[in-house]
Every structure is written in structure tokens, then in C-alpha cells.
Design a protein around this motif. Structure first.
Motif, PDB file in Angstrom:
ATOM      1  N   GLY A   1      34.498  50.194 -14.558  1.00 22.80           N
ATOM      2  CA  GLY A   1      34.179  51.291 -15.461  1.00 22.80           C
ATOM      3  C   GLY A   1      35.000  52.548 -15.302  1.00 22.80           C
ATOM      4  O   GLY A   1      34.749  53.544 -15.995  1.00 22.80           O
ATOM      5  N   ALA A   2      35.986  52.540 -14.399  1.00 18.71           N
ATOM      6  CA  ALA A   2      36.847  53.719 -14.252  1.00 18.71           C
ATOM      7  C   ALA A   2      37.620  53.957 -15.551  1.00 18.71           C
ATOM      8  O   ALA A   2      37.963  53.014 -16.258  1.00 18.71           O
ATOM      9  N   SER A   3      37.875  55.208 -15.854  1.00 18.31           N
ATOM     10  CA  SER A   3      38.560  55.561 -17.098  1.00 18.31           C
ATOM     11  C   SER A   3      40.080  55.533 -16.974  1.00 18.31           C
ATOM     12  O   SER A   3      40.790  55.738 -17.956  1.00 18.31           O
ATOM     13  N   GLY A   4      40.572  55.314 -15.775  1.00 20.45           N
ATOM     14  CA  GLY A   4      42.008  55.261 -15.576  1.00 20.45           C
ATOM     15  C   GLY A   4      42.346  55.483 -14.121  1.00 20.45           C
ATOM     16  O   GLY A   4      41.457  55.508 -13.265  1.00 20.45           O
ATOM     17  N   PHE A   5      43.636  55.627 -13.825  1.00 26.09           N
ATOM     18  CA  PHE A   5      44.028  55.845 -12.439  1.00 26.09           C
ATOM     19  C   PHE A   5      45.272  56.704 -12.345  1.00 26.09           C
ATOM     20  O   PHE A   5      46.058  56.808 -13.283  1.00 26.09           O
TER      21      PHE A   5
ATOM     22  N   LYS B   1      32.530  59.903 -15.786  1.00 24.23           N
ATOM     23  CA  LYS B   1      33.959  59.652 -15.923  1.00 24.23           C
ATOM     24  C   LYS B   1      34.601  59.615 -14.533  1.00 24.23           C
ATOM     25  O   LYS B   1      34.554  60.600 -13.804  1.00 24.23           O
ATOM     26  N   VAL B   2      35.192  58.484 -14.212  1.00 27.38           N
ATOM     27  CA  VAL B   2      35.808  58.282 -12.897  1.00 27.38           C
ATOM     28  C   VAL B   2      37.308  58.068 -13.065  1.00 27.38           C
ATOM     29  O   VAL B   2      37.748  57.237 -13.860  1.00 27.38           O
ATOM     30  N   LEU B   3      38.074  58.839 -12.321  1.00 26.04           N
ATOM     31  CA  LEU B   3      39.532  58.715 -12.310  1.00 26.04           C
ATOM     32  C   LEU B   3      39.934  58.234 -10.922  1.00 26.04           C
ATOM     33  O   LEU B   3      39.719  58.933  -9.928  1.00 26.04           O
ATOM     34  N   VAL B   4      40.469  57.031 -10.850  1.00 28.42           N
ATOM     35  CA  VAL B   4      40.776  56.402  -9.570  1.00 28.42           C
ATOM     36  C   VAL B   4      42.102  56.893  -9.003  1.00 28.42           C
ATOM     37  O   VAL B   4      43.083  57.055  -9.733  1.00 28.42           O
ATOM     38  N   LEU B   5      42.117  57.144  -7.709  1.00 29.23           N
ATOM     39  CA  LEU B   5      43.321  57.545  -6.996  1.00 29.23           C
ATOM     40  C   LEU B   5      43.817  56.380  -6.150  1.00 29.23           C
ATOM     41  O   LEU B   5      43.016  55.716  -5.478  1.00 29.23           O
ATOM     42  N   THR B   6      45.095  56.115  -6.180  1.00 25.89           N
ATOM     43  CA  THR B   6      45.631  55.001  -5.407  1.00 25.89           C
ATOM     44  C   THR B   6      47.029  55.318  -4.894  1.00 25.89           C
ATOM     45  O   THR B   6      47.737  56.154  -5.461  1.00 25.89           O
ATOM     46  N   THR B   7      47.414  54.656  -3.831  1.00 24.54           N
ATOM     47  CA  THR B   7      48.752  54.833  -3.270  1.00 24.54           C
ATOM     48  C   THR B   7      49.759  53.925  -3.963  1.00 24.54           C
ATOM     49  O   THR B   7      50.924  54.262  -4.119  1.00 24.54           O
TER      50      THR B   7
ATOM     51  N   VAL C   1      42.483  64.851 -19.559  1.00 25.26           N
ATOM     52  CA  VAL C   1      42.416  63.708 -20.481  1.00 25.26           C
ATOM     53  C   VAL C   1      41.113  62.943 -20.301  1.00 25.26           C
ATOM     54  O   VAL C   1      40.416  62.625 -21.269  1.00 25.26           O
ATOM     55  N   VAL C   2      40.762  62.654 -19.057  1.00 25.03           N
ATOM     56  CA  VAL C   2      39.536  61.902 -18.781  1.00 25.03           C
ATOM     57  C   VAL C   2      38.296  62.723 -19.136  1.00 25.03           C
ATOM     58  O   VAL C   2      37.316  62.200 -19.668  1.00 25.03           O
ATOM     59  N   ALA C   3      38.333  64.020 -18.866  1.00 20.47           N
ATOM     60  CA  ALA C   3      37.198  64.892 -19.187  1.00 20.47           C
ATOM     61  C   ALA C   3      36.920  64.908 -20.683  1.00 20.47           C
ATOM     62  O   ALA C   3      35.769  65.029 -21.116  1.00 20.47           O
ATOM     63  N   GLU C   4      37.963  64.758 -21.477  1.00 25.80           N
ATOM     64  CA  GLU C   4      37.815  64.762 -22.933  1.00 25.80           C
ATOM     65  C   GLU C   4      37.310  63.433 -23.474  1.00 25.80           C
ATOM     66  O   GLU C   4      37.099  63.265 -24.668  1.00 25.80           O
ATOM     67  N   GLY C   5      37.112  62.465 -22.559  1.00 25.94           N
ATOM     68  CA  GLY C   5      36.566  61.181 -22.979  1.00 25.94           C
ATOM     69  C   GLY C   5      37.607  60.142 -23.320  1.00 25.94           C
ATOM     70  O   GLY C   5      37.282  59.065 -23.829  1.00 25.94           O
ATOM     71  N   GLU C   6      38.862  60.452 -23.036  1.00 32.75           N
ATOM     72  CA  GLU C   6      39.927  59.485 -23.294  1.00 32.75           C
ATOM     73  C   GLU C   6      40.228  58.683 -22.025  1.00 32.75           C
ATOM     74  O   GLU C   6      39.936  59.121 -20.922  1.00 32.75           O
ATOM     75  N   ALA C   7      40.801  57.509 -22.217  1.00 37.36           N
ATOM     76  CA  ALA C   7      41.222  56.709 -21.077  1.00 37.36           C
ATOM     77  C   ALA C   7      42.610  57.160 -20.656  1.00 37.36           C
ATOM     78  O   ALA C   7      43.457  57.460 -21.501  1.00 37.36           O
ATOM     79  N   LEU C   8      42.832  57.256 -19.352  1.00 34.66           N
ATOM     80  CA  LEU C   8      44.145  57.656 -18.861  1.00 34.66           C
ATOM     81  C   LEU C   8      44.987  56.400 -18.676  1.00 34.66           C
ATOM     82  O   LEU C   8      44.890  55.698 -17.678  1.00 34.66           O
ATOM     83  N   LEU C   9      45.795  56.105 -19.687  1.00 29.25           N
ATOM     84  CA  LEU C   9      46.626  54.913 -19.649  1.00 29.25           C
ATOM     85  C   LEU C   9      48.094  55.303 -19.684  1.00 29.25           C
ATOM     86  O   LEU C   9      48.583  55.808 -20.674  1.00 29.25           O
TER      87      LEU C   9
ATOM     88  N   VAL D   1      35.077  62.497 -11.719  1.00 30.22           N
ATOM     89  CA  VAL D   1      35.078  62.129 -10.304  1.00 30.22           C
ATOM     90  C   VAL D   1      36.454  61.572  -9.961  1.00 30.22           C
ATOM     91  O   VAL D   1      36.896  60.586 -10.559  1.00 30.22           O
ATOM     92  N   LEU D   2      37.160  62.235  -9.045  1.00 26.62           N
ATOM     93  CA  LEU D   2      38.439  61.725  -8.550  1.00 26.62           C
ATOM     94  C   LEU D   2      38.111  60.806  -7.388  1.00 26.62           C
ATOM     95  O   LEU D   2      37.673  61.264  -6.334  1.00 26.62           O
TER      96      LEU D   2
END
Length: 219
Positions: free
Chosen positions: A98-102, A78-84, A118-126, A52-53
Motif C-alpha cells: 500500500g505504499a504510495s511510492g519510494f 500515505k506512506v513514502l518508502v525510503l530505500t538504499t 506529491v504523495v501528500a497531494e494523493g498522487e503516487a510517486l512514480l 510517513v517516510l
């Protein structure tokens, strides 16, 4: 395997732009769109997307509350956060929810697609430098629950605690392995055990925990 994505943003141009970019990728498919957090929760339950974006600032229900509800309903979501802005207090709250990264909204097509993978594979996007700055900035204002945190930390071995600190400092598994002079597979095992013992979803939450428990001093 095709990665199915739900795009959540209240701006039509943003949704359409991301849809075009992601649908152009051979391994990614946009399964649906949502215009606010409430719709995101409903669509996630109905479509079961792989990723989820999630935009943060939206009407009716923001991305933080939506992320919290989605994760509560499905711990594997799996949630990937979008931000400005990378230094955004709301991003920090979303990571805690609980978001996996941004990702920043001005990310390139390549960065966006890679982030989804990356997030789909279960990893955190850091992105270590950005995430470390983000967590450090807002962990300063967190009042840690010392007794509870210390009790949980007590369940970790000395080496696991050492690995947790290095995760919070933004090091990858490979970098931690090099620092501790062990195999990367050994570090992966340590990370898995840390997450299980602390009841955390991924490396992002592990980093947040380390700051809140004051294993790592902000600044």
C-alpha cells in the motif's frame, strides 16, 4: 497548508538529516520520528501525519509490515518508502502493501521535499524508468491469480484496459493522453474509474496489478 511528516528510520543520523532538510522547507513540518515499524504504527495513529517516510529494514517490525498495518488502520494514510537500492525486492513488497511510492535515501533535498508534496497531494510517486524496472524485475517471480485477475479485468472497458497497460509502462497522464489523442482530463477520469473498479489505492498499485495479471509482460 503545512504538510506534517513522520520520519521512520532506525538510524539516528538518517532521521536527523531528513528532519533538518524537511524542516527547512516553508510548507513542510516534521511532526515526529520513529525508530522501528512498531513505533511507526503507534506514532501514525497518535500524530495522524500527512505523509510517513518509511525505512524498510528495521528491528522489531520492518517497514513492509508497518506499512500494511498503517494502511489497514487508515485507508487514506500515505506512506513514502525510503530505500538504499532501487532494485530491492522489499520495495516491491512495500508497494504491494500500500505504499504510495519510494525514494532513494541519497535523494537531494529538492527531490525529498517534492516527493513528500506529491504523495501528500494523493498522487503516487512514480519515477517511470526506475519503478518500471523494479516492478518488472520482481513481477517475473509472481504467480498470478489468473481467474481472480481476469474476473476483475473483465469489469474494465476496452479503453480502461488500454489506459491501465500504459500506466504499467510508466506513462504519465499527459503522455497517455497524447498517445491516445484525447484530453488529459479524460485520462484522469479513466484512471479514477480503474482504481475504483479494481479496488486499488493509486497508480503504483495499478501498475503492480497490471504486471501480476499479465496484462504487461515483464522484461
Amino acid at each position: 497548508m503545512t504538510i506534517r511528516v513522520l520520519i521512520v528510520d532506525d538510524q539516528v543520523m538518517v532521521r536527523e538529516g531528513f528532519s533538518v532538510l524537511l524542516n527547512a522547507m516553508p510548507d513542510i513540518e516534521v511532526a515526529g520520528e520513529a525508530v522501528n515499524g512498531r513505533e511507526a504504527v503507534t506514532q501514525t495513529a497518535a500524530l495522524r501525519p500527512d505523509v510517513v517516510l518509511m525505512d524498510i529494514r528495521m528491528p522489531e517490525m520492518n517497514g513492509i509490515d508497518a506499512t500494511r498495518e498503517i494502511i489497514a488502520a487508515d485507508g487514506d494514510a500515505k506512506v513514502l518508502v525510503l530505500t538504499t537500492f532501487d532494485l530491492d525486492e522489499y520495495v516491491y513488497q512495500a508497494l504491494r502493501a500500500g505504499a504510495s511510492g519510494f525514494l532513494l535515501k541519497d535523494a537531494s533535498a529538492r527531490q525529498l521535499a517534492e516527493g513528500v508534496r506529491v504523495v501528500a497531494e494523493g498522487e503516487a510517486l512514480l519515477a517511470p524508468t526506475v519503478t518500471r524496472r523494479l516492478i518488472t524485475e520482481f513481477a517475473k517471480s509472481v504467480e498470478p491469480s489468473r481467474p481472480a485477475a481476469q474476473a476483475q479485468i473483465g469489469d474494465l472497458t476496452e479503453r480502461e484496459t488500454e489506459v491501465l497497460v500504459l500506466i504499467a509502462q510508466g506513462l504519465s497522464n499527459g503522455e497517455i493522453a497524447s498517445r491516445l489523442v484525447v484530453a488529459e482530463s479524460t485520462i484522469k477520469t479513466h484512471v479514477s474509474r480503474i482504481l475504483v473498479k479494481l479496488g486499488l489505492r493509486d497508480r503504483t498499485q495499478a501498475a503492480v496489478f497490471a504486471y501480476e495479471a499479465r496484462l504487461v509482460t515483464p522484461g
